[in-house]
Design a protein around this motif. Structure first.
Motif, PDB file in Angstrom:
ATOM      1  N   THR A  71      -5.344   5.238  -1.332  1.00 24.16           N
ATOM      2  CA  THR A  71      -4.431   5.277  -2.048  1.00 24.16           C
ATOM      3  C   THR A  71      -3.574   5.250  -0.537  1.00 24.16           C
ATOM      4  OG1 THR A  71      -4.450   7.132  -3.338  1.00 24.16           O
ATOM      5  CG2 THR A  71      -2.107   6.570  -2.887  1.00 24.16           C
ATOM      6  N   GLY A 123      -1.443   1.642   0.284  1.00 29.04           N
ATOM      7  CA  GLY A 123      -0.110   1.083   0.594  1.00 29.04           C
ATOM      8  C   GLY A 123       0.425   0.682   2.042  1.00 29.04           C
ATOM      9  N   HIS A 158       2.426  -2.512   2.080  1.00 29.28           N
ATOM     10  CA  HIS A 158       4.442  -2.073   3.492  1.00 29.28           C
ATOM     11  C   HIS A 158       3.863  -3.652   4.625  1.00 29.28           C
ATOM     12  CE1 HIS A 158       6.479  -0.297   6.116  1.00 29.28           C
ATOM     13  NE2 HIS A 158       5.613  -1.057   6.800  1.00 29.28           N
ATOM     14  N   ILE A 203       0.854  12.251  -0.170  1.00 28.31           N
ATOM     15  CA  ILE A 203       0.790  10.582  -0.851  1.00 28.31           C
ATOM     16  C   ILE A 203       2.061  10.078   0.745  1.00 28.31           C
ATOM     17  CG2 ILE A 203       1.470   8.744  -1.985  1.00 28.31           C
ATOM     18  CD1 ILE A 203       0.268   9.990  -3.811  1.00 28.31           C
ATOM     19  N   GLU A 204       3.149  10.669  -0.026  1.00 33.05           N
ATOM     20  CA  GLU A 204       4.811   9.649   1.282  1.00 33.05           C
ATOM     21  C   GLU A 204       4.388  10.158   2.699  1.00 33.05           C
ATOM     22  OE1 GLU A 204       8.116  10.389  -0.813  1.00 33.05           O
ATOM     23  OE2 GLU A 204       7.893   9.259  -2.437  1.00 33.05           O
ATOM     24  N   ALA A 205       3.878  11.443   2.450  1.00 30.21           N
ATOM     25  CA  ALA A 205       4.028  11.633   4.319  1.00 30.21           C
ATOM     26  C   ALA A 205       2.692  10.777   4.551  1.00 30.21           C
ATOM     27  CB  ALA A 205       3.800  13.273   4.252  1.00 30.21           C
ATOM     28  N   LEU A 222       1.199   8.178   3.627  1.00 26.80           N
ATOM     29  CA  LEU A 222       1.537   7.215   4.155  1.00 26.80           C
ATOM     30  C   LEU A 222       2.126   6.873   5.407  1.00 26.80           C
ATOM     31  CD1 LEU A 222       1.117   4.357   3.126  1.00 26.80           C
ATOM     32  CD2 LEU A 222       2.395   4.321   1.530  1.00 26.80           C
ATOM     33  N   ARG A 223       3.306   7.182   5.629  1.00 29.09           N
ATOM     34  CA  ARG A 223       4.298   7.210   7.073  1.00 29.09           C
ATOM     35  C   ARG A 223       3.218   7.660   8.126  1.00 29.09           C
ATOM     36  NH1 ARG A 223       7.788  10.340   3.295  1.00 29.09           N
ATOM     37  NH2 ARG A 223       7.816  12.276   4.471  1.00 29.09           N
TER      38      ARG A 223
END
Length: 217
Positions: free
Chosen positions: A15, A19, A23, A192-194, A196-197
């Motif tokens: 994942t 991402g 990006h 997931i978002e954290a 990826l950041r």
């Protein structure tokens, strides 16, 4: 820019790699699908005397068309098959060029797997090693399978994950370990978002340091 993303099953590496590819506008290859495709191709021969020869032949004949049945390729059973064919040196050799050619295309790429930073792309611009504890990884994989309407035995799935990790770590032909210059990212407590950041921040910092001629820490 070549980004290598390694880690165990269900750690989130696929994942995150997807991402990162989106990006940075880079193509992405889930190299684990290659081994899964080979394992799936020889599933009926896994306990037979011709298993190794069949796996080698399947690896040599592999092309992008064999990677299309994602549902079959990402099952827990296929993951076990993948680890069994991955111990065969000739299989790894047959798949090396496929992965290396993808990585060295003009403009770069993002590859995820278990030996990208150690074997396939030891010269990658940025290497990440993604980890998470076994219980968290089991639960993530269970939810993925249940989302497809499949029944999941969590006890069996947990042991499949641990057994595969052990098999891959002990594989004399593999490279499943954190490269010395890889950045460790634990996703056990991250969504997931954290995650990826955090991965993007690692890549941005690494590339900035590289552009400035500084040694990566």
């Amino acid at each position: 820019m070549i980004i290598a993303v390694d880690g165990p099953a269900a750690s989130g590496k696929g994942t995150l790699a997807a991402g990162l590819a989106q990006h940075y506008g880079l193509p992405h290859l889930d190299t684990g699908l290659l081994y899964r495709a080979v394992g799936l191709a020889v599933a009926e021969r896994v306990n037979g005397p011709e298993f190794e020869a069949a796996a080698i032949a399947a690896a040599r004949a592999l092309d992008a068309g064999h990677l299309e049945d994602i549902a079959a390729l990402t099952s827990a059973e296929t993951g076990v098959l993948a680890s069994k064919v991955a111990v065969i040196a000739e299989v790894r050799a047959a798949l090396f060029d496929f992965q290396r050619n993808f990585a060295t295309r003009k403009g770069g790429a993002v590859l995820d797997g278990r030996d990208i930073g150690t074997k396939i792309c030891p010269d990658a611009d940025v290497k990440l090693f993604i980890q998470a504890d076994s219980k968290a990884r089991m639960e993530r994989r269970a939810r993925q399978l249940e989302a497809r309407g499949l029944e999941v035995d969590r006890y069996a799935l947990f042991h499949q994950i641990e057994e595969r990790d052990a098999r891959d770590m002990l594989n004399p032909n593999g490279g499943f370990y954190q490269a010395q210059d890889a950045h460790l990212l634990d996703t056990t407590q991250l969504g997931i978002e954290a995650a990826l950041r955090a991965a993007i921040a690692i890549v941005d910092k690494a590339m900035a340091l590289k552009a400035g001629g500084q040694k990566l820490s």
